[in-house]
Scaffold this active site. Structure first.
Site, short mmCIF file in Angstrom:
data_model
loop_
_atom_site.label_atom_id
_atom_site.label_comp_id
_atom_site.label_asym_id
_atom_site.label_seq_id
_atom_site.Cartn_x
_atom_site.Cartn_y
_atom_site.Cartn_z
N CYS A 1 -0.02 -7.08 -18.79
CA CYS A 1 -0.02 -5.96 -17.88
C CYS A 1 0.97 -6.57 -16.51
O CYS A 1 0.99 -6.02 -15.56
CB CYS A 1 -1.27 -5.47 -17.30
SG CYS A 1 -2.11 -7.10 -16.61
N GLU B 1 -3.17 -15.76 -16.14
CA GLU B 1 -2.02 -15.61 -15.20
C GLU B 1 -2.00 -17.01 -14.52
O GLU B 1 -1.52 -17.28 -13.49
CB GLU B 1 -2.42 -14.58 -14.21
CG GLU B 1 -3.72 -14.46 -13.58
CD GLU B 1 -3.86 -13.40 -12.67
OE1 GLU B 1 -3.03 -12.70 -12.41
OE2 GLU B 1 -5.17 -13.00 -12.58
N ASP C 1 2.01 -13.56 -11.88
CA ASP C 1 1.42 -14.81 -11.31
C ASP C 1 1.59 -15.92 -12.41
O ASP C 1 1.94 -17.13 -11.90
CB ASP C 1 -0.06 -14.53 -11.07
CG ASP C 1 -0.48 -13.87 -9.78
OD1 ASP C 1 0.49 -14.01 -8.77
OD2 ASP C 1 -1.44 -13.28 -9.44
N HIS D 1 0.80 -1.02 0.17
CA HIS D 1 0.13 -0.08 -0.02
C HIS D 1 1.01 1.29 -0.07
O HIS D 1 0.54 2.18 -0.79
CB HIS D 1 -0.75 -0.04 1.10
CG HIS D 1 -1.63 1.17 1.24
ND1 HIS D 1 -2.75 1.63 0.81
CD2 HIS D 1 -1.37 2.30 2.24
CE1 HIS D 1 -3.15 2.95 1.06
NE2 HIS D 1 -2.38 3.40 2.18
#
Lengths: 88, 597
Positions: free
Chosen positions: B511, B440, B464, B199
């Site tokens: 991405c 992914e 991933d 975060h």
């Protein structure tokens, strides 16, 4: 200064609840009140002090007070102890 | 106790770059409970008085808190007794005096004084013979924690009322720490915990301030007010720098600002290879405020709008409206460019407390689409918000972690029924909004032909995909060295997916972090990806690479890479290719941290 010796009669000794009874009673009086046991001298208005006395059954305590209402204070606290804090 | 006998040395800590740039200024420490409370030396009687007042106020507020608590425990005798004992601990005259004495005699802040007195008291308890009494230490700790929380609450208030800019230091920044923060007053962040996708790092990047994360133990080595240098480019923090260091970093700061201006100038150049092949270059974003930045950095839309943070940052708020406002802002700002909104990728390492479950392998567990389809109360407001916003720009919907055809079919059906519902309520929606999936997992990559009939586009999430293909958790220091998106099996899957998509007439993007890697870009160009989506700050670098490369060269490179048998050899091949032909690319590329799926 007034003082009095008392013996802790109840099975569990001065654990949390008895300690809180003593502190509550002590808070009613203007005098400085101390409890002496095993070389320690603690402020009777301090829950932390009274709890950490670790006074078990049969311990002999000295209650001393100094101030305008010292006599009453000592009598009241001594009575609570010898009464076994209403336990047993 | 004084510090006079100690030699003053500047301290250097290495962490992970969280957000590029250099910040220099006084430290503001966010105390966190587990943290050893920092000791601050008071300057004089004024401060002593202030600390005693803070301590008294904390006691009074805690008393009030206990009174409320005592009402809530109702008639439970045990509960009442407990609160009573807690209240007496709070009122204990000796403790209060001890704390005041420490503030006055040792000239230390209230937090530090309280913590020292607590340690002593707890120590006394722990040495008692009676086990029952030993356990009373828990009561003391509980009351102590309440008082501490009150003291720190007032610190938080101080944070919200800063009168000069500071460098924010903490173990970790919670969304609640940073909510309502005056951005103008924060020069940089530095935290003990977190990685480049934590975060703190994401927030710092989105508002464009330097940050270093994962410093492990910087917080306990900093005194409030000490000068700190945060180097978010290299991931370094220096406490109490000497003149040389200050001078060096001030220059670096100025140079970095020049680069930033340079970036802005290049933003309008198109992402076209030397031989005329155009690539869609778009941005990965997580906050709606980043939309304005997409154009500034030269992106042509959003290839990945992460939505988890809309939920994590404001779990209590009105879901649908909060999200609608965010989607609307991004879509309207970037219209007519496409904005790919990815539905919640919660679970894994991003938890919402109400969804927190205990699993032995969270990444193989309840995450992303799996959570959403099990929790309509979570997912439906999101679909409603996206569909309502869909008419305001070029919206596309993307589903993460797809492994089964039924999942996509289920989403299609749900989208239709939500659209029906919205229309019956009088909202207009874009019925033709494109629906895509993230590839992914090896299941989605190898089974792409099974999924394609139900989707309009595909985006590869190579982080991933690599993790699941190689069975490597790159967060584990024991195996992280095995993690490599250039592994032959990952490249084969990328090649397979692109071919399948193009054969079916659908477009395919990426991405993942690989799209922003100087060694990833030529390979991905060579594999014929239609779109590369990267972190905002990487767009200029990637664009520069695309503009100097030729499509023929890239295709040849990709074909040769597919014939090699190990990640190491592929890496060598691509590195040689880049060094040979485009040495300036490697030299110019600033380490910008990592970001991607």
């Amino acid at each position: 200064m007034t003082e009095k010796k008392v013996t802790v009669p109840n099975r569990l000794g001065i654990h949390a609840r008895p300690a809180s009874l003593l502190v509550k009673a002590a808070a009613e009086y203007a005098s400085d009140i101390h409890i002496l046991f095993g070389g320690d001298r603690v402020n009777a208005k301090s829950i932390m002090g009274v709890m950490t006395l670790a006074a078990g059954k049969g311990s002999e305590l000295t209650i001393e007070a100094d101030g305008p209402d010292e006599r009453e204070a000592v009598e009241a606290l001594a009575a609570i102890v010898s009464d076994g804090f209403g336990e047993d | 106790m004084t510090d006079s006998g100690r030699t003053r040395l500047s301290h250097r800590f290495d962490g992970t770059p969280g957000s590029p740039g250099i910040g220099i200024g006084p430290a503001f420490l966010l105390s966190v409970e587990e943290l050893r409370i920092s000791r601050r030396n008071l300057s004089g009687p004024g401060e002593v008085e202030r600390e005693i007042r803070r301590f008294d106020a904390a006691l009074e507020n805690t008393r009030e808190e206990l009174r409320r608590l005592s009402k809530n425990v109702g008639d439970l005798i045990e509960g009442k007794q407990l609160v009573e004992i807690h209240m007496m601990l709070l009122d204990d005259p000796t403790i209060r005096r001890d704390v005041q004495d420490r503030i006055i005699n040792d000239l230390v802040n209230a937090e530090y004084a309280v913590s020292q007195v607590l340690y002593e008291v707890l120590d006394r308890f722990s040495r008692m013979d009676d086990p029952y009494m030993r356990e009373r230490a828990a009561d003391v700790r509980d009351v102590g924690r309440r008082v501490m929380a009150q003291l720190m609450g007032s610190e938080r208030e101080a944070l919200l009322n800063l009168d000069h800019p500071v460098v924010l230091i903490g173990r970790d920044l919670d969304p609640s720490d940073t909510a309502g923060l005056d951005r103008e007053k924060v020069l940089a962040f530095a935290t003990d915990k977190g990685g480049s996708t934590s975060h703190t790092a994401i927030l710092a990047r989105s508002i464009g301030i330097p940050a270093v994360v994962g410093l492990r133990e910087v917080a306990e080595h900093i005194q409030p007010g000490q000068t700190v240098i945060v180097d978010g480019i290299h991931g370094t923090v220096i406490i109490d720098p000497d003149q040389d260091q200050l001078h060096y970093y001030s220059e670096l700061q100025a140079r970095y600002r020049d680069t930033e201006e340079n970036i802005a100038r290049n933003a309008t150049e198109p992402a076209v290879t030397e031989d005329g092949h155009k690539v869609e270059l778009s941005a990965n974003i997580e906050f709606s405020q980043e939309a304005e930045q997409v154009r500034r950095y030269g992106g042509c839309g959003v290839g990945l709008f992460r939505t988890e943070f809309l939920k994590l940052l404001a779990p209590e708020s009105d879901d649908e409206e909060t999200q609608y406002a965010a989607y609307r802002h991004v879509l309207e700002t970037l219209s007519p460019e496409p904005v790919i909104i990815r539905t919640f990728d919660l679970g894994g390492d991003k938890f919402l407390s109400e969804l927190e479950v205990s699993e032995r392998n969270p990444f193989l567990g309840w995450r992303a689409i799996r959570v959403c389809q099990d929790r309509p109360e979570l997912f439906e407001p999101q679909l409603r918000a996206i569909l309502r916003a869909s008419v305001l720009g070029n919206a596309r919907l993307m589903i993460p972690m797809v492994t089964h055809v039924e999942q996509v079919v289920g989403i299609r059906r749900q989208l239709d029924s939500v659209a029906d519902m919205l229309e019956s309520e009088g909202h207009s929606v874009d019925r033709d909004m494109e629906l895509g999936i993230m590839v992914e997992t090896p299941a989605a990559a190898l089974g792409i032909d099974l999924l394609l009939p139900y989707v309009d586009f595909v985006s590869l999430g190579t982080n991933d995909l690599t993790q699941y293909t190689l069975a490597v958790d790159r967060g584990s220091p024991y195996v992280a060295n095995l993690f490599d998106p250039l592994h032959p099996t990952v490249l084969r899957q990328i090649d397979h997916v692109v071919r399948a998509c193009h054969a079916a007439g659908k477009w395919v993007g990426i991405c993942g972090q690989m799209a922003g890697d100087p060694l990833g870009v030529p390979l991905l160009l060579g594999f014929d990806l239609d779109e590369l989506s990267v972190a905002l700050t990487l767009i200029p670098d990637v664009k520069r690479m695309i503009r100097v490369m030729s499509m023929d060269g890239a295709r040849d490179l990709a074909a040769r890479a597919l014939k090699l048998g190990s990640a190491r050899r592929i890496r060598r091949l691509v590195l040689d290719f880049v060094i040979d032909r485009y040495p300036e690319v490697l030299l110019e590329t600033v380490e910008n941290g990592e970001d991607g799926e």
